[in-house]
Design an enzyme around this catalytic site. Structure first.
Site, PDB file in Angstrom:
ATOM      1  N   HIS A  45       4.405  -5.185 -15.207  1.00 41.09           N
ATOM      2  CA  HIS A  45       3.964  -6.338 -14.393  1.00 41.09           C
ATOM      3  C   HIS A  45       4.813  -7.436 -14.574  1.00 41.09           C
ATOM      4  O   HIS A  45       5.099  -8.319 -13.684  1.00 41.09           O
ATOM      5  CB  HIS A  45       2.625  -6.724 -14.783  1.00 41.09           C
ATOM      6  CG  HIS A  45       1.605  -5.304 -14.278  1.00 41.09           C
ATOM      7  ND1 HIS A  45       0.487  -5.389 -14.411  1.00 41.09           N
ATOM      8  CD2 HIS A  45       1.765  -4.342 -13.712  1.00 41.09           C
ATOM      9  CE1 HIS A  45      -0.430  -4.429 -14.025  1.00 41.09           C
ATOM     10  NE2 HIS A  45       0.627  -3.815 -13.464  1.00 41.09           N
ATOM     11  N   SER A  89       3.435  -1.175  -8.731  1.00 37.53           N
ATOM     12  CA  SER A  89       2.773  -2.592  -9.171  1.00 37.53           C
ATOM     13  C   SER A  89       3.662  -3.468  -9.621  1.00 37.53           C
ATOM     14  O   SER A  89       3.692  -4.698  -9.508  1.00 37.53           O
ATOM     15  CB  SER A  89       1.309  -2.431 -10.241  1.00 37.53           C
ATOM     16  OG  SER A  89       1.879  -1.645 -11.465  1.00 37.53           O
TER      17      SER A  89
END
Length: 277
Positions: free
Chosen positions: A201, A149
């Protein structure tokens, strides 16, 4: 990127296959498809050189990478996922972004981009964790994460940059100004799933910004020049100018789906212009 998640069943694999079939296997570019295949293969542990019994054997942390010098974790941790749903959400999001960017840059450059982004996201995540460990809480020394991610957030920065100004829909429902969507998503995902790696992230977003506005893009282009072209739509649909669109994917939409098919950023831009003629 998830920290300390456990592997579940295979429902996510079935959902992923269904989404890929609905999207169209023939419409997924080679490197994007190969990357999804690699992540699935590693999850199923079909590669003899990638076998592990727990995520601690493959996850990336300041302790393992910096203190124990296990540099290989910078790459391997990115293609390992905590469970099948983690894999499903990441790969569906990557599939949409990968199609857009691979067509824009060309397959060879996109493969190069994925390798560089993977290393950069992992390294920057550890740098952020080290900073927080020294200045805030020492547990960040051992915070261990896995998942793709971080790279996906970096790619999202690029796809939203190439989108025309306007509104996108987070999770297909929440309207957000396109250029701010990646930051809103960063916060919303952290609130909904507190166990995800916030620094992972955030590192992805920063890598994307370094590519677009910092020296990273220029350096990469000096090493390997893009060969692709700006994408154009490949399926026709109703020409009704009042047709509404919604985002597709788990993390916003750089491609929009109408009743008759998929539409990418350039087609959206053209149709918006037609509405004012």
């Amino acid at each position: 990127m998830y920290a300390n998640r456990r592997r579940g069943g295979n429902l996510g694999l079935l959902l992923l296959f269904g989404e890929m079939a609905r999207f169209g296997f023939d419409r997924i570019p080679a490197i994007t498809l190969a990357t999804i295949g690699l992540n699935v293969t590693v999850f199923l542990q079909l590669l003899p050189i990638v076998e592990y019994y727990s995520l601690t054997e493959v996850c990336s942390s300041v302790f393992y990478v910096w203190q124990r010098r296990e540099w290989w974790r910078l790459f391997l941790s990115s293609i390992v996922h905590g469970d099948d749903m983690h894999l499903y959400m990441n790969m569906v999001s990557f599939m949409v972004k990968g199609r857009t960017l691979e067509r824009r840059f060309g397959s060879a450059y996109f493969a190069f981009m994925l390798v560089v982004f993977t290393a950069a996201c992992s390294a920057l995540t550890l740098a952020l964790n080290y900073f927080l460990a020294v200045n805030y809480q020492q547990t960040f020394f051992v915070q261990c994460g896995v998942g793709f991610s971080g790279v996906i957030f970096a790619l999202k920065v690029l796809t939203t940059h190439y989108l025309p100004d306007g509104v996108t829909y987070l999770f297909g429902a929440l309207p957000i100004v396109t250029k701010w969507s990646v930051w809103v998503e960063l916060v919303v995902i952290q609130l909904l799933v507190p166990n995800v790696s916030f620094t992972g992230h955030l590192a992805g977003i920063l890598v994307g910004l370094l590519y677009l506005y910092g020296p990273m893009g220029a350096i990469m282009n000096a090493v390997f020049s893009p060969s692709g072209s700006s994408p154009s739509y490949t399926r026709s649909y109703s020409s009704n100018s009042s047709q509404s669109f919604r985002s597709y994917g788990t993390t916003g939409g750089e491609e929009r789906e109408g009743v008759g098919g998929w539409v990418d950023a350039d087609e959206v831009r053209r149709r918006r212009a037609q509405r004012f003629q």
